[in-house]
Scaffold this active site. Structure first.
Site, PDB file in Angstrom:
ATOM      1  N   ARG A 138      58.910  37.459  96.820  1.00  0.00           N
ATOM      2  CA  ARG A 138      59.350  38.809  96.450  1.00  0.00           C
ATOM      3  C   ARG A 138      58.181  39.772  96.253  1.00  0.00           C
ATOM      4  O   ARG A 138      57.145  39.409  95.732  1.00  0.00           O
ATOM      5  CB  ARG A 138      60.161  38.711  95.158  1.00  0.00           C
ATOM      6  CG  ARG A 138      60.711  40.026  94.699  1.00  0.00           C
ATOM      7  CD  ARG A 138      61.841  39.815  93.768  1.00  0.00           C
ATOM      8  NE  ARG A 138      61.388  39.376  92.453  1.00  0.00           N
ATOM      9  CZ  ARG A 138      62.198  39.323  91.396  1.00  0.00           C
ATOM     10  NH1 ARG A 138      63.459  39.650  91.526  1.00  0.00           N
ATOM     11  NH2 ARG A 138      61.742  38.926  90.242  1.00  0.00           N
ATOM     12  N   ARG A 141      71.698  38.750  77.968  1.00  0.00           N
ATOM     13  CA  ARG A 141      71.187  37.480  78.468  1.00  0.00           C
ATOM     14  C   ARG A 141      71.390  36.359  77.468  1.00  0.00           C
ATOM     15  O   ARG A 141      71.009  35.221  77.736  1.00  0.00           O
ATOM     16  CB  ARG A 141      69.693  37.613  78.740  1.00  0.00           C
ATOM     17  CG  ARG A 141      69.293  37.735  80.194  1.00  0.00           C
ATOM     18  CD  ARG A 141      67.781  37.940  80.195  1.00  0.00           C
ATOM     19  NE  ARG A 141      67.137  37.578  81.419  1.00  0.00           N
ATOM     20  CZ  ARG A 141      66.879  38.416  82.410  1.00  0.00           C
ATOM     21  NH1 ARG A 141      67.279  39.651  82.360  1.00  0.00           N
ATOM     22  NH2 ARG A 141      66.223  37.991  83.474  1.00  0.00           N
ATOM     23  N   ARG A 161      55.263  40.281  91.210  1.00  0.00           N
ATOM     24  CA  ARG A 161      55.387  40.217  89.746  1.00  0.00           C
ATOM     25  C   ARG A 161      54.669  38.982  89.209  1.00  0.00           C
ATOM     26  O   ARG A 161      54.795  37.904  89.780  1.00  0.00           O
ATOM     27  CB  ARG A 161      56.868  40.156  89.368  1.00  0.00           C
ATOM     28  CG  ARG A 161      57.471  41.523  89.140  1.00  0.00           C
ATOM     29  CD  ARG A 161      58.955  41.493  88.987  1.00  0.00           C
ATOM     30  NE  ARG A 161      59.462  40.461  88.080  1.00  0.00           N
ATOM     31  CZ  ARG A 161      60.739  40.329  87.758  1.00  0.00           C
ATOM     32  NH1 ARG A 161      61.632  41.153  88.266  1.00  0.00           N
ATOM     33  NH2 ARG A 161      61.119  39.382  86.941  1.00  0.00           N
ATOM     34  N   LYS A 169      70.561  40.707  91.652  1.00  0.00           N
ATOM     35  CA  LYS A 169      71.145  41.699  90.738  1.00  0.00           C
ATOM     36  C   LYS A 169      70.469  43.063  90.863  1.00  0.00           C
ATOM     37  O   LYS A 169      71.141  44.079  90.929  1.00  0.00           O
ATOM     38  CB  LYS A 169      71.029  41.239  89.273  1.00  0.00           C
ATOM     39  CG  LYS A 169      71.680  39.919  88.963  1.00  0.00           C
ATOM     40  CD  LYS A 169      71.590  39.607  87.473  1.00  0.00           C
ATOM     41  CE  LYS A 169      70.161  39.491  86.944  1.00  0.00           C
ATOM     42  NZ  LYS A 169      69.407  38.328  87.440  1.00  0.00           N
ATOM     43  N   ARG A 225      62.053  30.405  84.039  1.00  0.00           N
ATOM     44  CA  ARG A 225      63.128  31.413  83.992  1.00  0.00           C
ATOM     45  C   ARG A 225      64.477  30.793  84.341  1.00  0.00           C
ATOM     46  O   ARG A 225      65.503  31.148  83.767  1.00  0.00           O
ATOM     47  CB  ARG A 225      62.802  32.572  84.936  1.00  0.00           C
ATOM     48  CG  ARG A 225      61.806  33.557  84.318  1.00  0.00           C
ATOM     49  CD  ARG A 225      61.004  34.282  85.358  1.00  0.00           C
ATOM     50  NE  ARG A 225      61.812  35.184  86.155  1.00  0.00           N
ATOM     51  CZ  ARG A 225      61.469  35.584  87.382  1.00  0.00           C
ATOM     52  NH1 ARG A 225      60.367  35.150  87.946  1.00  0.00           N
ATOM     53  NH2 ARG A 225      62.252  36.415  88.036  1.00  0.00           N
TER      54      ARG A 225
HETATM   55  P1  ADP Z   1      64.825  38.347  86.636  1.00  0.00           P
HETATM   56  O1  ADP Z   1      66.300  38.530  86.540  1.00  0.00           O
HETATM   57  O2  ADP Z   1      64.313  38.379  88.027  1.00  0.00           O
HETATM   58  O3  ADP Z   1      64.305  37.146  85.892  1.00  0.00           O
HETATM   59  P2  ADP Z   1      64.331  40.790  85.027  1.00  0.00           P
HETATM   60  O4  ADP Z   1      63.541  41.894  85.619  1.00  0.00           O
HETATM   61  O5  ADP Z   1      65.765  40.999  84.777  1.00  0.00           O
HETATM   62  O6  ADP Z   1      64.041  39.527  85.953  1.00  0.00           O
HETATM   63  O7  ADP Z   1      63.644  40.343  83.630  1.00  0.00           O
HETATM   64  C1  ADP Z   1      62.272  40.047  83.546  1.00  0.00           C
HETATM   65  C2  ADP Z   1      61.915  39.542  82.162  1.00  0.00           C
HETATM   66  O8  ADP Z   1      62.197  40.546  81.183  1.00  0.00           O
HETATM   67  C3  ADP Z   1      62.708  38.305  81.689  1.00  0.00           C
HETATM   68  O9  ADP Z   1      62.150  37.107  82.161  1.00  0.00           O
HETATM   69  C4  ADP Z   1      62.547  38.470  80.166  1.00  0.00           C
HETATM   70  O10 ADP Z   1      61.278  38.077  79.721  1.00  0.00           O
HETATM   71  C5  ADP Z   1      62.658  39.968  79.977  1.00  0.00           C
HETATM   72  N1  ADP Z   1      64.067  40.390  79.757  1.00  0.00           N
HETATM   73  C6  ADP Z   1      64.816  41.169  80.587  1.00  0.00           C
HETATM   74  N2  ADP Z   1      66.054  41.369  80.104  1.00  0.00           N
HETATM   75  C7  ADP Z   1      66.110  40.679  78.929  1.00  0.00           C
HETATM   76  C8  ADP Z   1      67.117  40.469  77.965  1.00  0.00           C
HETATM   77  N3  ADP Z   1      68.366  40.998  78.095  1.00  0.00           N
HETATM   78  N4  ADP Z   1      66.811  39.711  76.880  1.00  0.00           N
HETATM   79  C9  ADP Z   1      65.589  39.174  76.715  1.00  0.00           C
HETATM   80  N5  ADP Z   1      64.585  39.320  77.607  1.00  0.00           N
HETATM   81  C10 ADP Z   1      64.831  40.076  78.709  1.00  0.00           C
END
Ligand code: ADP
Ligand code: ZN
Length: 211
Positions: free
Chosen positions: A122, A88, A155, A13, A166
């Site tokens: 990554r 999410r 990360r 994404k 996750r």
């Molecule tokens: P990925 O899609 O690789 O897991 P992201 O960078 O999108 O990583 O998100 C990293 C972290 O940020 C998530 O694991 C969560 O803890 C937090 N996060 C991101 N977006 C949201 C969201 N919409 N609601 C709740 N937590 C979020």
């Protein structure tokens, strides 16, 4: 064009949001990047969410929705945007639909084993956020960003333990959004198991009717 990129972690994404954002001149709004920025700057928000991100759990809905509301009220988001990593949860999606009309939700489909492979190699640029992979998409010089020369890092939530969590969180909390948006006829399914270029082509095809 107002878009959501939906899919499990590691589906691509972020990489694709960068490409589509540049191609269409609309901002990429990544809640994950916003949280990581807050952690880096040690803001009050950053302190609140640091451990949550480390574990791979979700930040509480209210905090996340407030952050996105504020961001979407800025001028550059008026004519369109890509929401990368938001919503999410169903409550987040319900809040979003109270104040935004979406054009499409791109659903990135990919198998779990591939996700684990992608995330466990990554690397991210500390400076500009560009994404690399040690074997699939390496930077030209090891540990250095091609785009800006910044240092690359792994990360903290790309440990195997967090990756597993996750994925589990995705299945339980985020996957129900697929049906939510399919019922609204907004969903566009994409196979994101191949190269970024291939995924990009599929997305542009899906978006062709919006231009
Ligand atoms: P990925 O899609 O690789 O897991 P992201 O960078 O999108 O990583 O998100 C990293 C972290 O940020 C998530 O694991 C969560 O803890 C937090 N996060 C991101 N977006 C949201 C969201 N919409 N609601 C709740 N937590 C979020
Ligand atoms: Zn960089």
């Amino acid at each position: 064009m107002k878009l959501i990129f939906l899919g499990p972690p590691g589906a691509g994404k972020g990489t694709l949001a960068g490409l589509v954002s540049r191609g269409h001149g609309i901002p990429q709004i990544s809640t994950g990047d916003m949280f990581r920025e807050a952690i880096k700057n040690e803001t009050a928000l950053g302190k609140k969410v640091k451990e949550i991100l480390g574990r791979g759990d979700l930040v509480p809905d209210e905090l996340t929705v407030d952050l996105v509301k504020e961001r979407l009220s800025q001028a550059d988001a008026a004519k369109g945007y890509i929401l990368d990593g938001f919503p999410r949860t169903i409550p987040q999606a319900e809040e979003l639909q109270k104040f935004q009309d979406l054009d499409a939700v791109i659903n990135f489909a990919i198998d779990d084993d591939l996700v684990v492979k992608r995330l466990s190699g990554r690397e991210i640029c500390k400076n500009c956020g560009a994404i690399y992979h040690v074997t699939n998409m390496p930077s030209k010089t090891k540990g250095v960003c091609d785009k800006c020369g910044g240092p690359l890092y792994t990360r903290p939530d790309d440990s195997l333990e967090s990756i597993t969590n996750r994925l589990d969180v995705y299945r339980r909390q985020t996957e129900p959004l697929i049906d939510f948006y399919r019922r609204k006829e907004l969903l566009r399914d994409i196979d994101s198991s191949k190269s970024p270029e291939d995924t990009h082509r599929q997305i542009e095809k899906a978006l062709a009717s919006y231009r």
